[in-house]
Design a protein around this motif. Sequence first.
Motif, PDB file in Angstrom:
ATOM      1  N   SER A   1       0.775   3.743  -2.990  1.00  0.00           N
ATOM      2  CA  SER A   1      -0.377   4.681  -3.193  1.00  0.00           C
ATOM      3  C   SER A   1       0.010   6.122  -2.169  1.00  0.00           C
ATOM      4  O   SER A   1      -0.631   6.997  -2.628  1.00  0.00           O
ATOM      5  N   VAL A   2       0.233   5.812  -0.946  1.00  0.00           N
ATOM      6  CA  VAL A   2       0.303   6.785  -0.121  1.00  0.00           C
ATOM      7  C   VAL A   2       1.393   7.818  -0.522  1.00  0.00           C
ATOM      8  O   VAL A   2       1.145   9.195  -0.565  1.00  0.00           O
TER       9      VAL A   2
ATOM     10  N   ALA B   1       0.807  -1.144  -0.078  1.00  0.00           N
ATOM     11  CA  ALA B   1      -0.034  -0.121   0.258  1.00  0.00           C
ATOM     12  C   ALA B   1       0.965   0.998   0.111  1.00  0.00           C
ATOM     13  O   ALA B   1       0.346   2.267  -0.497  1.00  0.00           O
TER      14      ALA B   1
ATOM     15  N   GLY C   1       0.284   9.937  -3.384  1.00  0.00           N
ATOM     16  CA  GLY C   1      -0.542  11.054  -2.994  1.00  0.00           C
ATOM     17  C   GLY C   1       0.108  12.197  -2.441  1.00  0.00           C
ATOM     18  O   GLY C   1      -0.295  13.319  -2.171  1.00  0.00           O
ATOM     19  N   LEU C   2       1.552  11.964  -1.989  1.00  0.00           N
ATOM     20  CA  LEU C   2       2.024  13.077  -1.451  1.00  0.00           C
ATOM     21  C   LEU C   2       2.869  13.811  -2.200  1.00  0.00           C
ATOM     22  O   LEU C   2       3.530  14.730  -1.738  1.00  0.00           O
TER      23      LEU C   2
END
Lengths: 250, 250, 250, 250, 250, 250, 250, 250
Positions: G183-184, G180, G187-188
């Motif tokens: 994805s994080v 995961a 997004g950053l």
Amino acid sequence: MLENILRQVQNGSMSVEDATKQLAPFENLGFAKVDHHRKQRQGFPEIVYGENKTAEQIIGIARALQAQNNEVLITRITPDKAEAIQNVCPSYVYDNTSRLLYWKNSEQAGVDRKGYIAVIAAGTSDISVAEEAAVTAEVLGSKVHRFYDVGVAGIHRLLHHAEDIQQATVSVVVAGMEGALASVVGGLVAHPVIAVPTSVGYGASFNGLSALLTMLNSCASGISVVNIDNGFGGGYNAALIHQLIHRGNA
Amino acid sequence: MLENILRQVQNGSMSVEDATKQLAPFENLGFAKVDHHRKQRQGFPEIVYGENKTAEQIIGIARALQAQNNEVLITRITPDKAEAIQNVCPSYVYDNTSRLLYWKNSEQAGVDRKGYIAVIAAGTSDISVAEEAAVTAEVLGSKVHRFYDVGVAGIHRLLHHAEDIQQATVSVVVAGMEGALASVVGGLVAHPVIAVPTSVGYGASFNGLSALLTMLNSCASGISVVNIDNGFGGGYNAALIHQLIHRGNA
Amino acid sequence: MLENILRQVQNGSMSVEDATKQLAPFENLGFAKVDHHRKQRQGFPEIVYGENKTAEQIIGIARALQAQNNEVLITRITPDKAEAIQNVCPSYVYDNTSRLLYWKNSEQAGVDRKGYIAVIAAGTSDISVAEEAAVTAEVLGSKVHRFYDVGVAGIHRLLHHAEDIQQATVSVVVAGMEGALASVVGGLVAHPVIAVPTSVGYGASFNGLSALLTMLNSCASGISVVNIDNGFGGGYNAALIHQLIHRGNA
Amino acid sequence: MLENILRQVQNGSMSVEDATKQLAPFENLGFAKVDHHRKQRQGFPEIVYGENKTAEQIIGIARALQAQNNEVLITRITPDKAEAIQNVCPSYVYDNTSRLLYWKNSEQAGVDRKGYIAVIAAGTSDISVAEEAAVTAEVLGSKVHRFYDVGVAGIHRLLHHAEDIQQATVSVVVAGMEGALASVVGGLVAHPVIAVPTSVGYGASFNGLSALLTMLNSCASGISVVNIDNGFGGGYNAALIHQLIHRGNA
Amino acid sequence: MLENILRQVQNGSMSVEDATKQLAPFENLGFAKVDHHRKQRQGFPEIVYGENKTAEQIIGIARALQAQNNEVLITRITPDKAEAIQNVCPSYVYDNTSRLLYWKNSEQAGVDRKGYIAVIAAGTSDISVAEEAAVTAEVLGSKVHRFYDVGVAGIHRLLHHAEDIQQATVSVVVAGMEGALASVVGGLVAHPVIAVPTSVGYGASFNGLSALLTMLNSCASGISVVNIDNGFGGGYNAALIHQLIHRGNA
Amino acid sequence: MLENILRQVQNGSMSVEDATKQLAPFENLGFAKVDHHRKQRQGFPEIVYGENKTAEQIIGIARALQAQNNEVLITRITPDKAEAIQNVCPSYVYDNTSRLLYWKNSEQAGVDRKGYIAVIAAGTSDISVAEEAAVTAEVLGSKVHRFYDVGVAGIHRLLHHAEDIQQATVSVVVAGMEGALASVVGGLVAHPVIAVPTSVGYGASFNGLSALLTMLNSCASGISVVNIDNGFGGGYNAALIHQLIHRGNA
Amino acid sequence: MLENILRQVQNGSMSVEDATKQLAPFENLGFAKVDHHRKQRQGFPEIVYGENKTAEQIIGIARALQAQNNEVLITRITPDKAEAIQNVCPSYVYDNTSRLLYWKNSEQAGVDRKGYIAVIAAGTSDISVAEEAAVTAEVLGSKVHRFYDVGVAGIHRLLHHAEDIQQATVSVVVAGMEGALASVVGGLVAHPVIAVPTSVGYGASFNGLSALLTMLNSCASGISVVNIDNGFGGGYNAALIHQLIHRGNA
Amino acid sequence: MLENILRQVQNGSMSVEDATKQLAPFENLGFAKVDHHRKQRQGFPEIVYGENKTAEQIIGIARALQAQNNEVLITRITPDKAEAIQNVCPSYVYDNTSRLLYWKNSEQAGVDRKGYIAVIAAGTSDISVAEEAAVTAEVLGSKVHRFYDVGVAGIHRLLHHAEDIQQATVSVVVAGMEGALASVVGGLVAHPVIAVPTSVGYGASFNGLSALLTMLNSCASGISVVNIDNGFGGGYNAALIHQLIHRGNA
């Protein structure tokens, strides 16, 4: 047997024509003969897989079979197709739930075979596949006891019927979702269990894969498995075993 | 809360340094704090996934944890690695069956939490995963009742223990092969069931896929699933629920 | 208990008829009784899986349940089927988003259970599954706080709500595509997380397989998983845990 | 039956102790009894899945079984483990090819059951699985005729034996790679066929998946399937059907 | 920066209100700010995944974006939904082939960025996905050269364009069926290749799985892959790299 | 050859323009030339994969091909699309069963190639794929003998035709479900067998995966496989081999 | 260009021999030349996939490369093989963690390229793959900042480094289990993210499939994916983008 | 033919014994005869799949074959097993790379068949499978040209050999990883291409699945596929086609 026939030809007690018939390629192997004998001996009708055949094709096959006074069982027939066939073959019976279309020769007195097949379905959604098994077995001459909606999530529902199921000659267990019912039944009975996984479920049931794997991996002995949603296969296998055990109405 | 701190800074009742600490990026979010509080409040030790760590790495982590008087639970430790660690940390306990290595602070009086967790295993081959669940839950402060070799192929073995299982606060069901046990237990109890599929089996078990799918598709309510062979996850989830239900020894 | 009943029969203090009822096959096992008690004790309505049932079948079941003044919850009902049922059962409520149809006994005073369940959805496309979880939990008597469109691709959206989520009793995390939200939430909270993968996505999401695997492999502790798109399962598990933790409104 | 026992207790013809035994939870359900009767009635020994059990565990179980003069059949035993067990149980027979370890009670006169089971293997590599089926059936009291190396790539090899195979009571077809043999046999015979896919092959055989799917999709009727490499299951199912058809040596 | 703001609050040069805004939970982390800056700095419009949103939802989002004079790009819009949105937002452009709906702020002078992106499609069936990539990149301010129907089964078609492709800044390769084009292009160029597998094909293409695996296993260096049919992802990644290489029109 | 052309340019016997044409990028590699020569030499028409092309696109391609007096073969054309094309190209022939649309240059005298291709189909449901193979081979100039409904469940049906099949130059075997026919044919003949799995079946046929794996794992030598439902590929490969063996009508 | 060369040959300003060299099959296409130029222009060494090559084969290739003063990078080298090669090529450096073996030409002054690549790993078990990415990028001339053990189950660990990661030119995200993290991070940041799934995990991680699917389905924009455990691919792609953005040390 | 024989028996021109031999079950079908004729006519040796056979079994088969002066080809033999066999059969040749063991009858003058088979391998790791194809074809009497390390990531390497490959009679393309080479070769040549996927690769190559799917989905015509790593199948199919095209040395 081959030498026998040849000797008869040699000594003139059999004509070349008759010998040719008996020794024609696949007759010589014996299986076509067996095929014929099987129907007479077992009272099993010819089975037609109806899914990819047109009404016309089915009518053609059906007429040929009826001409020999053979019973007919056609699987996976939609209501529309059934209607088209029944217009031509009005004596055919169509069963909506199981989608089976069949014709039984009324002249052949019903077999009064001992024992019965238990058709056991986990949930209401599995009933159409279960009925395909049950009606198939019935058309093939077996008595059937139905036990529906006895899934393992409420094990007492199944146990309530344990004795009746145990006294059957063979069981057909129909279940979708996790398909666990086959293992539990397999552990309760001392007769063969034919497990039929269904595509009932969603998500990780992957259209019946989950139930199929469950049944193949059963830790109970005496279970064998047919294809997903193959109610016909379940009923046919059960009837085949049933009639071998109770042939001669014994 | 943010405005509060700022007002204190404005009126001089809080120094810039103290405010900086409290408002530093992730402290401001609260989760790191929560992390600390969780251990104190719940008595849960730090969990270390041991499989891909060297003995040296684990010893380093373990010493840091012990320095804070925290309990330690390390999963998936081979006997060799356990021995290497125990040479340095002789107070650590190694459990051969579950492959868990742990240290409990003897000063912390044992919790005497009400109720118990039922750890239920289908076959003897599932016991190592079941023990990982059971010992994890025990290290986390829960009482555990074990029910082993109660697979569905002999349903009476399970039913014999039905009452004891029903009185548990939460159940962990560990099963390989067809994994049907979870559904049957789920139908028997009124408490949460954590299902742990195992890789026990061969052929179409596909290393636990069969049991996993079975459990995900269970027709029983109240079942949730963790990864294949994840006994730790089963025990952790159960202990988490157990201690929330019976916190304050209620 | 069995011996007890037998002694009463022996000394005449219990009639054979009464003993028969109490010792009838599955009553003897206790689970049917428990089943009844569960509803009274927990206020949980009977759940009906509506997908493969006809409106007529559902009406039949519903009337039987209402006759006992039981609440009713039916899942996966299309608007058409809902309308057909509501024509006969006008007091039933249908929720379009979650496709749930239910009836709550107005005489039963609402529970005022402490705490709430956090239902957290990654994207707007996951909302119908999330609502199935949320409404299920509400019908089962839990308060629900909804946190929608907080997927991990914009982690600040989730962190903004971190405190509210952390104070919930249990979380249901609903996510499709890569399903990463469950792990992030699992790392933020100290309570159980029920993860619900959804089939939202395309291509290599393989109808929810991607999200399912993500959730099963979560590196965060305290997460357990239900079937793809099984919002009901998420809500049921959460409500079950919630009411066990806060029973007696404690 | 239950009422019967209760009446006996009421009128004093049965003691509470005896009634308790017969009505104890799972005795009341009948399956444990059946379990006992099955062995006496059918002469079927207890089956032990040996793969994940230690020699010690197996010796324990074996002694208990022998104490009751029961026959013993243990599957998937390595030569090493067999030797360890035979050191303690010198009367046990180990079969290298099938990896079966068993003990037959010499006092029980051999059954002279009519008919035989045909065990048919496609290639030489399938023989170990075929032998597991054959020896299992033999230990369970059936006669077995072996037809090995008759794969479909040289169909005449199979046809050469057609008559012998057709006269069997039931067939077990063992095949890896493409597993096509089951369909051909299924089309030749009028008796039940148990298909056993094997993991023989490489590449796209995916450890037996190819043969498994072939057998599940067979267009021949009368075929049911067990797990990959489950020779035991094939032999057990065949023997179960065989002995039901020819019980009483009929 | 945090300390800076606090010092300003302390010395009164910043009000508590202003500091609160800047230090509000996720602003404090910096990513939301970055989010804002990114749009201004890069001229990238907000991207809306349109597939599971209603026309109403999209109109709401679109108005909010336009209110800030931001460009809008919405993916996977059906013609019907596009028409419904265009009725309300008549300045929006809909592209039939790529199913993209977008609005470009006419006041923002077009970027005249150096270089171009090569969008290369294997077959005519891949063009809709390729256009999603191409139009996405164009809306994001990149020049695009299209090379369509240059699949590897006629390698000369591709080689004919080799020089033009080599001079691109970045390539997007779109291919279904066996997806081999990505490897060949990857071997021809010295710039990054974004590979987009498509679901074009039948049978063993398994809805794009074949092309996806091909691209992930490419023996050529410099290739990375996005989801099946994710033309948007291909175009976005390419435009992101392109504008970083040629920012400041260099 | 390259040096040759250059020498001609040097000595003036070839103009720069002519040399440019011959040495233009991909001409220099030789494959485009071969491409042209292939059609003249082999009489093979251009093949157009019609599935994802519009009627307009196909008409454009068809006109270009006809302008060069080339034959045309277009695959996977629906009746509607065929009609639209035939309105513009009335000399085109459409075959309903195989969904092929083609045009044969009447001026080119028919080849009278020796030998024939055997197209063998297991069941009636496989006929549309078989016809795609047969008609493709016929359009490419081969004679075809059809053997339909000769699946392995009644092996005598196939054996009846064994001699005719053995005398073919190459066989195309078309089968769905378990796809076992390819292995049996492969064991009967001494010529190449092209196996075409079909998606006929249900449940564990997984849309043709079962038949595909069966054929890839065939224990018979001389079998190679094309994609699921790729009748065209089967016919093309067979015709290619056939015409190479019997070129010059030998 | 072709016409140009031909004109020179025509007017005698180029010999036939020189023209032949320039127009020889693949030189004429330009890619072989480009291949050579690429190394000089980009300073990228030749990459050798070491896994299936013998030490002898690698030594042969290495000597050829060194003869041209080219740098060498060999992937997936076991310590044993590395030692065997170092015995012959003592100036080669072997990195145990990344299993990379390389040789850098000391005469080529190090590039002092602006910016850096962020290599981000979820867990300690992912470090060997992460190091393969990092060292690859370093050998290719990029600076690398490492961020290890920042998995999403403790999101604050990642957020703590958010600013440093955001200022990188490109990120490589390495994660197993649920994967995961990509994805994080996606997004950053506002730069390209290369996601590398690893096979770290067990059970339903299916050797990296879980992480792979997660990354392909990421809801964050700007992410592209390489093969499971392909740290080299991650590092190569990142370095390729990095050096294109910061070529000329800009 | 059958009638013919019978007439001869009738008129005494054929003895019953001779007729029996010719009409014995499978002789009557003609395939066994064909089997014998095939060897004499085609010079094809008997093929033995060696993987699951013991050295003893192979020696037995080998001696029987040699007794008939037949050539022998045994596949998948480890060096150890080869040595054991060669101790008994010293004239057998073992090829380390292809793991083939064979014996050619020196009395049979070598065929001087026209044309050659192109065996084309993508990478050095594919060579062992390619050699299995090449040596198989050579033992079966074909000339072979090898083209190794010509993978598509450097397309010029393949194009450099384009003419030689085009002039082959048939090509065998061996490739692992993404397997794209088959499509490119298929587009270059006008002869049949047998594609052999290999298990070379890691991660998402899934042990050859990736290459297999690529080859099955090839957009080039004239390609058919054999099992993963089935070099023997590739060589056998190619030799079969080759000798049919160039029989009589034409």
